[in-house]
Enzyme design. Structure first.
Site, PDB file in Angstrom:
ATOM      1  CG  ASP A  21      -6.902   2.491  10.748  1.00 52.55           C
ATOM      2  OD1 ASP A  21      -6.769   2.904  12.016  1.00 52.55           O
ATOM      3  OD2 ASP A  21      -6.340   1.394  10.805  1.00 52.55           O
ATOM      4  CG  ASP A 129      -2.621   1.715  10.666  1.00 48.65           C
ATOM      5  OD1 ASP A 129      -2.726   2.722  11.385  1.00 48.65           O
ATOM      6  OD2 ASP A 129      -3.380   0.779  10.401  1.00 48.65           O
ATOM      7  CD  GLU A 130      -5.519   6.504  13.245  1.00 45.49           C
ATOM      8  OE1 GLU A 130      -6.403   7.188  13.548  1.00 45.49           O
ATOM      9  OE2 GLU A 130      -4.706   5.900  13.958  1.00 45.49           O
TER      10      GLU A 130
END
Ligand code: DCP
Ligand code: MG
Length: 420
Positions: A21, A129-130
């Site tokens: 993350d 973003d993960e």
């Protein structure tokens, strides 16, 4: 308790799951192109415009979080906690505000995901973003920490944004691990440590426990994952149905969900930064040649054909220039990757260069998927790098046509005519 694991399901302890993350992602992207923002309290606002008070906080840098600014807060409230530097230049407790620029963040995210697809056997992208990676075949518990550090360093070195990484035998624990030491966290929880790691975690942070269920659990005297793991599963099932059994399992680190991949990568790329901006163009070309070879090699190993070959050149202060050229049909042609990269790069001969990258996109993975080639073409996907693209569509010069002879044949390819 019986039934922790069902017949035929993989033993979760045999798996190694890595969760990545990115740290204050939009803010980190802003810092990438505006390095002066490094170390500053920084707020990125959705629906925000410079000088205005409208919009909501998309994210805040960790420095800005110290002032009580957090995601989803109204910009007006954020400004009360953290005034704008522009209007308060001498206030040491003022911060910077920037509007969101999704195109830029998407392109940075695509670069990160490219690296993740290279490093994981299976990659599940869950947001901008993960992502979860199943890395069971790539590492083992004795060296998992080094592997996780390598993942973080590659993202930092090649893309320039910080990430937090968690490693555990299941997805739920891996996510909690990546969150545990943010920012720039690196937490490895081997199978024997899972129960101990989970025990103090607040119930609201357990994957699958929303605010309502957290309240209900607290009413039952369950405050932490440890309490949940020790609870009688029959009480949980009575209260929450099958979901209760899942939660009980997760609290014990027995989240049996496999990392199901999300789609195929849209592009494959490699890039590398120089120590500082360099005016030595031969060095840039040499680096690009190495990258072209690596990218082509990866495409071959992944059975990916590509229709578009591109370069990325970052010039000071942080101007991202992308150039791409599309071919008449999908190829697997390493020499062409190098040749076109060199052609596209020539334009930057007199520039100073911070970073160079090579990318193949418009990927095509199998004969069967050929039937959906039209859809692929229509997507116009160039890995999010079309901002300054100058694609030469359907280039038919003879040199490019020579690629055809070495192109693997696609069964039933509707667009074979394009090669003729
Ligand atoms: N985001 C948003 N609105 C929210 C939450 C997030 O627009 N309410 C956007 C901005 C974030 C990005 O999604 O940068 C990723 O979300 P995260 O929850 O991962 O938050 P950050 O990456 O910003 O911070 P952290 O370091 O806590 O992961
Ligand atoms: Mg994040």
């Amino acid at each position: 308790m019986a039934g922790d694991q069902f017949l035929g399901e993989p033993d979760p302890e045999e798996r190694i799951v890595l969760h990545v993350d990115m740290d204050c992602f939009y803010a980190s992207c802003e810092r990438l192109r505006e390095p002066d923002l490094e170390g500053e309290p920084l707020v990125v606002g959705m629906g925000y415009e410079a000088g205005e008070t409208v919009g909501a906080v998309a994210t805040a840098s960790y420095e800005a979080r110290e002032y009580g600014v957090e995601s989803a807060q109204a910009i007006g409230s954020a400004l009360e906690n953290l005034p704008r530097k522009a209007e308060n230049p001498d206030d040491p407790d003022a911060g910077r505000y920037r509007p969101v620029d999704m195109d830029f963040y998407q392109s940075v995210a695509a670069d990160v995901k490219d690296i993740l697809h290279e490093l994981g056997d299976t990659v599940r992208e869950v947001s901008i973003d993960e992502a979860y990676l199943d890395v069971t075949e790539r590492t083992d518990w004795s060296v998992a920490e080094g592997f996780a550090r390598h993942v973080r360093q590659r993202i930092e070195r090649e893309v320039g944004v910080p990430a937090s990484v968690g490693v555990a035998p299941d997805m739920s624990t891996a996510k909690l691990a990546s969150d545990h030491d943010k920012p720039e966290g690196l937490v490895v929880v081997p199978p024997d440590d899972v129960r101990e790691f989970l025990a103090p975690i607040d119930i609201a942070d357990v994957h699958g426990v929303g605010p309502v269920r957290a309240c209900e659990l607290r009413e039952m005297g369950i405050e932490t994952a440890g309490d949940l793991a020790d609870a009688d599963p029959y009480d949980l099932v009575e209260r929450f149905g099958e979901r209760g059994r899942d939660l009980h399992r997760r609290a014990r680190g027995k989240d049996n969900r496999a990392v199901e991949p999300t789609g195929k990568p849209k592009s494959l790329s490699r890039e590398s930064s120089f120590d500082g901006p360099t005016g030595d163009f031969e060095r840039v070309r040499e680096q690009a040649r190495t990258l072209a070879e690596a990218v082509a090699d990866r495409a071959t190993r992944k059975d990916a054909f590509y229709r578009t070959i591109g370069v990325k050149v970052v010039t000071p202060p942080y101007d991202v220039n992308t150039r791409a050229q599309s071919l008449p049909g999908p190829v697997d042609e390493p020499d062409l990757v190098e040749e076109i990269s060199m052609d596209l790069l020539a334009e930057f001969e007199d520039e100073r260069v911070r970073k160079v990258g090579v990318r193949v996109s418009n990927l095509d993975f199998s004969e069967r998927e050929q039937s959906s080639l039209d859809g692929f073409e229509g997507s116009g996907a160039d890995g999010g790098h079309s901002r300054q693209q100058r694609g030469a569509e359907a280039d038919t010069d003879t040199r490019r046509d020579s690629a055809r002879t070495r192109t693997r044949n696609h069964d039933g390819q509707s667009s074979l005519g394009e090669f003729e």
